[in-house]
Scaffold this motif. Sequence first.
Motif, PDB file in Angstrom:
ATOM      1  N   ALA A   2       0.865  -1.176   0.000  1.00  0.00           N
ATOM      2  CA  ALA A   2       0.000   0.000   0.000  1.00  0.00           C
ATOM      3  C   ALA A   2       0.898   1.221   0.000  1.00  0.00           C
ATOM      4  O   ALA A   2       1.526   1.535   1.006  1.00  0.00           O
ATOM      5  N   TYR A   3       1.004   1.896  -1.134  1.00  0.00           N
ATOM      6  CA  TYR A   3       1.874   3.063  -1.210  1.00  0.00           C
ATOM      7  C   TYR A   3       1.307   4.083  -2.180  1.00  0.00           C
ATOM      8  O   TYR A   3       0.453   3.766  -3.020  1.00  0.00           O
ATOM      9  N   ILE A   4       1.783   5.299  -2.052  1.00  0.00           N
ATOM     10  CA  ILE A   4       1.383   6.393  -2.931  1.00  0.00           C
ATOM     11  C   ILE A   4       2.605   6.838  -3.720  1.00  0.00           C
ATOM     12  O   ILE A   4       3.684   7.026  -3.150  1.00  0.00           O
ATOM     13  N   ALA A   5       2.451   6.996  -5.016  1.00  0.00           N
ATOM     14  CA  ALA A   5       3.541   7.451  -5.885  1.00  0.00           C
ATOM     15  C   ALA A   5       3.112   8.731  -6.598  1.00  0.00           C
ATOM     16  O   ALA A   5       1.958   8.862  -7.018  1.00  0.00           O
ATOM     17  N   TYR A   6       4.053   9.670  -6.708  1.00  0.00           N
ATOM     18  CA  TYR A   6       3.764  10.934  -7.368  1.00  0.00           C
ATOM     19  C   TYR A   6       4.897  11.270  -8.326  1.00  0.00           C
ATOM     20  O   TYR A   6       6.067  11.289  -7.930  1.00  0.00           O
ATOM     21  N   ASN A   7       4.562  11.503  -9.595  1.00  0.00           N
ATOM     22  CA  ASN A   7       5.551  11.874 -10.607  1.00  0.00           C
ATOM     23  C   ASN A   7       5.794  13.387 -10.547  1.00  0.00           C
ATOM     24  O   ASN A   7       4.972  14.184 -11.008  1.00  0.00           O
ATOM     25  N   ILE A   8       6.939  13.745  -9.982  1.00  0.00           N
ATOM     26  CA  ILE A   8       7.292  15.158  -9.906  1.00  0.00           C
ATOM     27  C   ILE A   8       7.650  15.696 -11.286  1.00  0.00           C
ATOM     28  O   ILE A   8       7.332  16.833 -11.635  1.00  0.00           O
ATOM     29  N   SER A   9       8.314  14.857 -12.078  1.00  0.00           N
ATOM     30  CA  SER A   9       8.651  15.192 -13.459  1.00  0.00           C
ATOM     31  C   SER A   9       8.736  13.902 -14.257  1.00  0.00           C
ATOM     32  O   SER A   9       8.475  12.813 -13.736  1.00  0.00           O
ATOM     33  N   ASP A  10       9.119  14.021 -15.529  1.00  0.00           N
ATOM     34  CA  ASP A  10       9.267  12.827 -16.358  1.00  0.00           C
ATOM     35  C   ASP A  10      10.396  11.930 -15.869  1.00  0.00           C
ATOM     36  O   ASP A  10      10.432  10.739 -16.196  1.00  0.00           O
ATOM     37  N   ARG A  11      11.307  12.477 -15.081  1.00  0.00           N
ATOM     38  CA  ARG A  11      12.488  11.722 -14.645  1.00  0.00           C
ATOM     39  C   ARG A  11      12.505  11.413 -13.157  1.00  0.00           C
ATOM     40  O   ARG A  11      13.331  10.617 -12.712  1.00  0.00           O
ATOM     41  N   LEU A  12      11.625  12.033 -12.375  1.00  0.00           N
ATOM     42  CA  LEU A  12      11.665  11.855 -10.917  1.00  0.00           C
ATOM     43  C   LEU A  12      10.301  11.446 -10.383  1.00  0.00           C
ATOM     44  O   LEU A  12       9.295  12.107 -10.647  1.00  0.00           O
ATOM     45  N   LYS A  13      10.291  10.346  -9.603  1.00  0.00           N
ATOM     46  CA  LYS A  13       9.062   9.869  -8.971  1.00  0.00           C
ATOM     47  C   LYS A  13       9.316   9.628  -7.486  1.00  0.00           C
ATOM     48  O   LYS A  13      10.312   9.019  -7.114  1.00  0.00           O
ATOM     49  N   MET A  14       8.411  10.106  -6.639  1.00  0.00           N
ATOM     50  CA  MET A  14       8.495   9.893  -5.199  1.00  0.00           C
ATOM     51  C   MET A  14       7.420   8.894  -4.779  1.00  0.00           C
ATOM     52  O   MET A  14       6.293   8.947  -5.270  1.00  0.00           O
ATOM     53  N   SER A  15       7.771   8.002  -3.863  1.00  0.00           N
ATOM     54  CA  SER A  15       6.821   7.004  -3.363  1.00  0.00           C
ATOM     55  C   SER A  15       6.961   6.895  -1.855  1.00  0.00           C
ATOM     56  O   SER A  15       8.062   7.002  -1.312  1.00  0.00           O
ATOM     57  N   THR A  16       5.831   6.657  -1.190  1.00  0.00           N
ATOM     58  CA  THR A  16       5.857   6.435   0.256  1.00  0.00           C
ATOM     59  C   THR A  16       4.802   5.403   0.623  1.00  0.00           C
ATOM     60  O   THR A  16       3.741   5.338   0.005  1.00  0.00           O
ATOM     61  N   GLY A  17       5.119   4.575   1.613  1.00  0.00           N
ATOM     62  CA  GLY A  17       4.214   3.505   2.032  1.00  0.00           C
ATOM     63  C   GLY A  17       4.963   2.194   2.165  1.00  0.00           C
ATOM     64  O   GLY A  17       6.123   2.161   2.588  1.00  0.00           O
ATOM     65  N   LYS A  18       4.311   1.109   1.796  1.00  0.00           N
ATOM     66  CA  LYS A  18       4.898  -0.233   1.858  1.00  0.00           C
ATOM     67  C   LYS A  18       4.929  -0.812   0.459  1.00  0.00           C
ATOM     68  O   LYS A  18       3.901  -0.901  -0.211  1.00  0.00           O
TER      69      LYS A  18
END
Length: 240
Positions: A2-18
């Motif tokens: 269970a995690y959330i991912a957010y594409n900050i740009s075409d090259r960078l993605k942040m994810s948090t959770g499990k």
Amino acid sequence: QAYIAYNISDRLKMSTGKWATHVGYELLDAPFNRNYSMSYGFSYGPFFHTGIKADFAINSKSGLMLGIANPTDNINGNSPYKVLVGQYNNKFFNDKTVMYINYQGGKTGETSSYAQWDMVLTNTLTEQLTINYDGTVFMAKNAGKKGIWKSNAFYLNYDPNKKLGLTYRSEFFEDKKAISAGAFATKIFANTLSLNYKIHGLSLIPELRIENAKDPIYVNKEGNKANKTASIILAAIYKF
């Protein structure tokens, strides 16, 4: 997971959770593995991580992941100790070979810590034939005592057609100081041959596994300790 991912740009993605671990060639989801049984290296490596990570595409052929997570397979966030997780990947030889360098490590207590390095190589020789490798070294320290276990696994996959596949896995596993979850304190040579037969969403996997250990860690049919063992299983997996 269970995690959330957010594409900050075409090259960078942040994810948090499990999320499922990046360490190793094998995967948690049974439909995506060619062998039904797991290697020793994957069995005693991490299964998932809980924390935050960033995935960065360096270019079209390479990428980098860095994150901070709880110690291996620990969901509870009350512990003050966190570990570093990371991965570097790169494609070679017209994208037919991909290398992954994986890491996890850090303190787990006042006098305990661990570090695991893992390298995966995937090689596509033809549309029907691939040869892959997964090498792992796990180093642990607890109250001044140090130990290490390591695994080297080779995978040969051959698909004569879309419905039929063969996979041979050969693994050398060493855990002299019994620090793995299996605590074997020996060396093991394990060989697994699996057939994958697909019928729409159903996969049938008959599998033969033969192991040989330096010390008698198995029990034979007479109830005596033995250095060798063999097993046959039949698995059925339905994906929908």
